[in-house]
Design a protein around this motif. Structure first.
Motif, short mmCIF file in Angstrom:
data_model
loop_
_atom_site.label_atom_id
_atom_site.label_comp_id
_atom_site.label_asym_id
_atom_site.label_seq_id
_atom_site.Cartn_x
_atom_site.Cartn_y
_atom_site.Cartn_z
N ARG A 106 0.81 -1.22 0.00
CA ARG A 106 0.00 0.00 0.00
C ARG A 106 0.85 1.27 0.00
O ARG A 106 0.52 2.24 -0.69
CB ARG A 106 -0.92 -0.02 1.23
CG ARG A 106 -1.85 1.18 1.34
CD ARG A 106 -2.80 1.00 2.51
NE ARG A 106 -2.10 0.93 3.78
CZ ARG A 106 -1.73 1.99 4.48
NH1 ARG A 106 -1.98 3.21 4.03
NH2 ARG A 106 -1.12 1.85 5.64
N ILE A 107 1.95 1.29 0.76
CA ILE A 107 2.68 2.55 0.94
C ILE A 107 3.90 2.69 0.04
O ILE A 107 4.40 3.81 -0.14
CB ILE A 107 3.13 2.72 2.40
CG1 ILE A 107 4.24 1.72 2.76
CG2 ILE A 107 1.96 2.61 3.36
CD1 ILE A 107 4.96 2.03 4.05
N THR A 108 4.41 1.60 -0.53
CA THR A 108 5.68 1.65 -1.26
C THR A 108 5.70 2.65 -2.41
O THR A 108 6.67 3.42 -2.55
CB THR A 108 6.08 0.25 -1.75
OG1 THR A 108 6.33 -0.59 -0.61
CG2 THR A 108 7.34 0.31 -2.60
N TYR A 114 8.83 9.99 -2.36
CA TYR A 114 9.48 10.86 -1.37
C TYR A 114 10.97 10.55 -1.26
O TYR A 114 11.78 11.46 -1.03
CB TYR A 114 8.80 10.70 -0.01
CG TYR A 114 7.43 11.35 0.06
CD1 TYR A 114 7.29 12.72 -0.14
CD2 TYR A 114 6.30 10.59 0.33
CE1 TYR A 114 6.04 13.32 -0.08
CE2 TYR A 114 5.04 11.19 0.39
CZ TYR A 114 4.92 12.55 0.18
OH TYR A 114 3.69 13.14 0.23
N GLN A 115 11.33 9.29 -1.41
CA GLN A 115 12.75 8.93 -1.35
C GLN A 115 13.54 9.63 -2.45
O GLN A 115 14.67 10.08 -2.23
CB GLN A 115 12.90 7.41 -1.46
CG GLN A 115 12.47 6.66 -0.21
CD GLN A 115 12.37 5.16 -0.42
OE1 GLN A 115 12.18 4.68 -1.54
NE2 GLN A 115 12.47 4.41 0.66
N GLU A 141 15.99 5.62 5.75
CA GLU A 141 15.13 4.93 4.78
C GLU A 141 14.70 5.86 3.65
O GLU A 141 14.52 5.43 2.51
CB GLU A 141 13.88 4.38 5.46
CG GLU A 141 14.09 3.08 6.20
CD GLU A 141 12.81 2.58 6.83
OE1 GLU A 141 12.75 1.37 7.12
OE2 GLU A 141 11.88 3.38 7.05
N LEU A 142 14.55 7.14 3.98
CA LEU A 142 14.14 8.13 2.99
C LEU A 142 15.32 8.69 2.21
O LEU A 142 15.15 9.58 1.38
CB LEU A 142 13.38 9.26 3.68
CG LEU A 142 12.04 8.85 4.32
CD1 LEU A 142 11.48 9.98 5.16
CD2 LEU A 142 11.04 8.43 3.25
N ILE A 284 8.49 16.40 5.92
CA ILE A 284 9.88 16.80 5.69
C ILE A 284 10.04 17.32 4.27
O ILE A 284 10.75 18.32 4.02
CB ILE A 284 10.84 15.62 5.93
CG1 ILE A 284 10.81 15.21 7.41
CG2 ILE A 284 12.26 15.98 5.52
CD1 ILE A 284 11.30 16.26 8.37
N ASP A 285 9.37 16.70 3.32
CA ASP A 285 9.44 17.16 1.93
C ASP A 285 8.90 18.58 1.82
O ASP A 285 9.50 19.44 1.15
CB ASP A 285 8.64 16.21 1.03
CG ASP A 285 8.69 16.62 -0.43
OD1 ASP A 285 9.79 17.00 -0.90
OD2 ASP A 285 7.65 16.58 -1.09
#
Length: 309
Positions: A106-108, A114-115, A141-142, A284-285
């Protein structure tokens, strides 16, 4: 339960099949707390604020505690898997993997976007509790580079791990805040395979490795910064974003550096669990991408330019 942290985690645990007897959060009740000794496992998120209680439960009721971290995708998954491994229950293990797989699917896609945007950004973390350690995992991770991390009110074991406790000497403060110990309640016995479980659970059962073990070479470790030191370090390290609390937020932003609170989340959050990772990435973005903060002129620059604007 800072900013609703538990509200992201409770649904995950219930989907897996856990029965949550008690929570030591701001929205807990005395009736919930009274049921705590009946639990089979105590999960510890913030090592500084509540580790005294988990140690009391261990000494008095033989209730083991597991150090978890629900901040960050990989760390949330690791914590859920280690909980299932502790209970050694096939159904819990299968449900854990199903929940993790569903959440990752769902989130990938959003997380990867964002990464790409945050890759290489420099982040500084100065928070209380265990959060400067926890948020390093999510920041990395980001794709961000953690250039500084530290605590405002940590103890040595928060930095170096609990192995230093045995060698720490008593000081004058021990007379004010004594080192309490408790007699084991009759009939309370630890699990027979406790030592085996400690070996299997990566050093997180009845133990904590501390933040230093995770720090990258060249990153700065700080403790109890004041505002003068904060300004000096920001000038030197030139971060893209500074994550701290309300006392530092506006000092930092007056230097032209965006700041996000990791205590109250600036009316956003919570940042825990899989959903929390996305919310943190989005916040953060927005912080590092907006041009607004660049128009802030700190007092020393106004003086240099001779302008009051």
């Amino acid at each position: 339960n800072i900013g609703g942290d538990l509200w992201n985690i409770r649904p995950l645990l219930e989907r897996i099949g856990y029965r949550i007897l008690s929570t030591y959060t701001g929205d807990a009740s005395i009736h919930d707390i009274a049921k705590a000794p009946r639990a089979k496992l105590n999960v510890l998120m913030c090592h500084r604020s509540i580790n005294y209680a988990t140690q009391m439960f261990w000494e008095k009721y033989a209730l083991p505690w597991l150090k978890v971290n629900y901040i960050g995708v990989a760390e949330t998954a690791r914590s859920l898997r280690e909980m299932a491994e502790f209970f050694d229950d096939q159904t819990l293990t299968e449900n854990t993997e199903k929940v993790i797989a569903a959440e990752m699917e769902r989130i990938t896609p959003a997380l990867e976007r964002y990464q790409e945007r945050l890759d290489g950004k420099r982040i500084m973390l100065f928070v209380g509790g265990s959060r400067s350690h926890h948020f390093q995992h999510l920041s990395e991770e980001l794709g961000m580079n953690v250039v500084m991390a530290g605590y405002e009110f940590a103890h040595r074991d928060d930095y170096e791990g609990r192995q230093v406790l045995a060698d720490m000497k008593e000081t004058a403060i021990s007379r004010v805040v004594p080192d309490l110990h408790y007699e084991r309640e009759s009939g309370c016995e630890p699990p027979a395979d406790l030592e085996q479980k400690k070996d299997e659970l990566g050093g997180h059962l009845l133990d904590y490795e501390g933040m230093i073990a995770h720090m990258k070479k060249g990153a700065l470790i700080v403790d109890d910064l004041n505002h003068f030191e904060t300004e000096a370090i920001i000038r030197e390290l030139q971060p893209d974003v500074f994550c701290s609390g309300i006392k530092d937020k506006y000092v930092v932003e007056k230097m032209g550096v965006p700041s996000r609170q990791l205590h109250s989340y600036d009316y956003s959050g919570p940042y825990t669990g899989f959903d929390g990772a996305l919310i943190f990435a989005k916040d953060i973005d927005m912080a590092v991408s907006t041009p607004t903060i660049k128009y802030m002129k700190p007092p020393w620059r106004k003086k240099e330019s001779g302008s009051d604007a």
